[in-house]
Write a protein that holds these residues in place. Structure first.
Motif, PDB file in Angstrom:
ATOM      1  N   ALA A   1       0.914  -1.156   0.019  1.00 44.98           N
ATOM      2  CA  ALA A   1      -0.100   0.034  -0.200  1.00 44.98           C
ATOM      3  C   ALA A   1       0.871   1.337   0.087  1.00 44.98           C
ATOM      4  O   ALA A   1       0.563   2.126  -0.642  1.00 44.98           O
ATOM      5  CB  ALA A   1      -0.882  -0.198   0.853  1.00 44.98           C
TER       6      ALA A   1
ATOM      7  N   THR B   1      -5.096  -0.928  -4.115  1.00 43.49           N
ATOM      8  CA  THR B   1      -5.793  -2.149  -3.857  1.00 43.49           C
ATOM      9  C   THR B   1      -4.798  -3.289  -4.567  1.00 43.49           C
ATOM     10  O   THR B   1      -4.544  -4.494  -4.165  1.00 43.49           O
ATOM     11  CB  THR B   1      -7.050  -2.207  -4.601  1.00 43.49           C
TER      12      THR B   1
ATOM     13  N   ALA C   1      -2.647  -6.265  -2.558  1.00 50.06           N
ATOM     14  CA  ALA C   1      -2.930  -7.601  -2.877  1.00 50.06           C
ATOM     15  C   ALA C   1      -1.973  -8.117  -3.575  1.00 50.06           C
ATOM     16  O   ALA C   1      -1.711  -9.620  -3.172  1.00 50.06           O
ATOM     17  CB  ALA C   1      -4.061  -7.448  -4.046  1.00 50.06           C
TER      18      ALA C   1
ATOM     19  N   VAL D   1      -7.502  -6.294   2.819  1.00 50.55           N
ATOM     20  CA  VAL D   1      -7.231  -6.049   1.472  1.00 50.55           C
ATOM     21  C   VAL D   1      -8.745  -6.069   0.806  1.00 50.55           C
ATOM     22  O   VAL D   1      -8.903  -5.210  -0.141  1.00 50.55           O
ATOM     23  CB  VAL D   1      -6.347  -6.914   0.934  1.00 50.55           C
ATOM     24  N   THR D   2      -9.397  -6.986   1.198  1.00 51.78           N
ATOM     25  CA  THR D   2     -10.762  -7.204   0.463  1.00 51.78           C
ATOM     26  C   THR D   2     -11.713  -5.818   0.765  1.00 51.78           C
ATOM     27  O   THR D   2     -12.341  -5.361  -0.298  1.00 51.78           O
ATOM     28  CB  THR D   2     -11.507  -8.536   0.890  1.00 51.78           C
TER      29      THR D   2
ATOM     30  N   LEU E   1     -10.702  -2.974   1.684  1.00 52.67           N
ATOM     31  CA  LEU E   1      -9.936  -1.621   0.955  1.00 52.67           C
ATOM     32  C   LEU E   1     -10.344  -1.829  -0.663  1.00 52.67           C
ATOM     33  O   LEU E   1     -10.790  -0.644  -1.088  1.00 52.67           O
ATOM     34  CB  LEU E   1      -8.269  -1.877   1.034  1.00 52.67           C
ATOM     35  N   ALA E   2     -10.452  -2.945  -1.090  1.00 54.50           N
ATOM     36  CA  ALA E   2     -10.915  -3.115  -2.493  1.00 54.50           C
ATOM     37  C   ALA E   2     -12.465  -2.566  -2.698  1.00 54.50           C
ATOM     38  O   ALA E   2     -12.589  -2.332  -4.155  1.00 54.50           O
ATOM     39  CB  ALA E   2     -10.629  -4.433  -3.009  1.00 54.50           C
TER      40      ALA E   2
ATOM     41  N   ALA F   1     -12.215   0.555  -4.888  1.00 54.76           N
ATOM     42  CA  ALA F   1     -11.319   0.622  -5.975  1.00 54.76           C
ATOM     43  C   ALA F   1     -12.069   0.924  -7.152  1.00 54.76           C
ATOM     44  O   ALA F   1     -11.494   1.753  -8.279  1.00 54.76           O
ATOM     45  CB  ALA F   1     -10.593  -0.809  -5.988  1.00 54.76           C
TER      46      ALA F   1
ATOM     47  N   GLY G   1     -13.755  -4.583  -7.080  1.00 57.66           N
ATOM     48  CA  GLY G   1     -12.432  -4.975  -6.406  1.00 57.66           C
ATOM     49  C   GLY G   1     -12.241  -6.218  -5.565  1.00 57.66           C
ATOM     50  O   GLY G   1     -11.330  -6.806  -5.860  1.00 57.66           O
TER      51      GLY G   1
ATOM     52  N   VAL H   1      -9.771  -9.068  -6.190  1.00 59.30           N
ATOM     53  CA  VAL H   1      -8.792  -9.657  -5.191  1.00 59.30           C
ATOM     54  C   VAL H   1      -9.010 -11.227  -4.872  1.00 59.30           C
ATOM     55  O   VAL H   1      -7.829 -11.916  -4.865  1.00 59.30           O
ATOM     56  CB  VAL H   1      -8.739  -8.921  -3.936  1.00 59.30           C
TER      57      VAL H   1
END
Length: 257
Positions: free
Chosen positions: A45, A148, A152, A193-194, A196-197, A200, A208, A212
């Motif tokens: 990131a 993302t 990822a 991360v999911t 965060l996506a 995206a 997103g 991922v």
């Protein structure tokens, strides 16, 4: 080692492993390595910020594809090109159809074979094309997409270092980090991360996370195949995981329905 000291040592090791940052590593053991591999997505990131900055800055006065190519080059420079080198070596070894020590010997050679060249060209082309597509969007959306994808990509390393995955060699980076990431740390990384996506792709909160999870499923399959062919993971395999997941996520983010 106390938890706070292990976290600090793991963060330093993650920075020196995944970036060109001249950070002293200090103590390095498998516990520290596990922390570093769990923190890998956070380092990804961070790497997204200069990449997005270059893309947005150059995209304001030059062609999107030119800006995207320079952004990809900056991303490679910030990681010393190690992940790309790992991708090429891994693909050459797998493309040789050899197993065990014979395949590992191919990975140790300094030259790049035809399989590796093709893999590098395809990955760099897809990444540049995807960034060119993103370049026309608003700044926050561009940053969210790049964060993302780069986070990822490093999460692919976290997944490859999960418990139960062996190292192919008794020495090297693979031996240090293989099997060091526990299920809680892996699950936390995937959830982070999911989530965060979700931002995206503006207007498509599902796209997103789907990109991922699909990319992680592909790299999990790759790791299983590598364990069968090579006996375990190596540092080169981890580099291949970074580039494969990053590229697939970029592709998934720019696909339109």
């Amino acid at each position: 080692m106390p938890a706070d000291l292990r976290l600090a040592a793991g963060a330093r090791l993650a920075l020196t492993t995944f970036t060109v940052a001249p950070v002293p590593t200090g103590r390095v053991d498998r516990a520290t390595a596990g922390t570093a591999m769990a923190l890998a997505p956070a380092v990804g990131a961070l790497l997204a910020v200069p990449t997005a900055g270059v893309l947005l800055l150059l995209g304001s006065f030059t062609a999107p594809l030119v800006a995207a190519a320079v952004a990809v080059a900056v991303s490679a420079l910030l990681t010393r090109g190690l992940h790309l080198d790992g991708l090429a070596d891994t693909v050459d070894a797998l493309g040789s159809y050899r197993r065990g020590p014979a395949a590992l010997e191919i990975m140790k050679k300094p030259d790049v074979g035809p399989f590796g060249v093709v893999a590098l060209v395809l990955v760099l082309l897809v990444q540049a094309a995807a960034l060119a597509e993103l370049a026309g969007g608003p700044g926050p959306a561009v940053l969210a997409a790049i964060v993302t994808a780069t986070a990822a990509g490093r999460l692919g390393v976290t997944l490859a270092c999960r418990r139960g995955v062996p190292a192919a060699r008794p020495d090297g980076l693979g031996a240090l980090v293989a099997g060091t990431v526990g299920p809680v740390a892996l699950a936390a990384g995937i959830v982070a991360v999911t989530l965060l996506a979700v931002v995206a792709v503006p207007g498509r909160p599902w796209q997103g996370p789907l990109a991922v999870l699909a990319a992680l499923a592909v790299v999990a399959t790759l790791v299983r195949h590598v364990v069968r062919r090579l006996g375990g993971i190596t540092g080169d395999v981890l580099g291949a995981c970074v580039e494969l997941v990053t590229t697939l996520v970029y592709l998934g983010l720019v696909l339109s329905g």
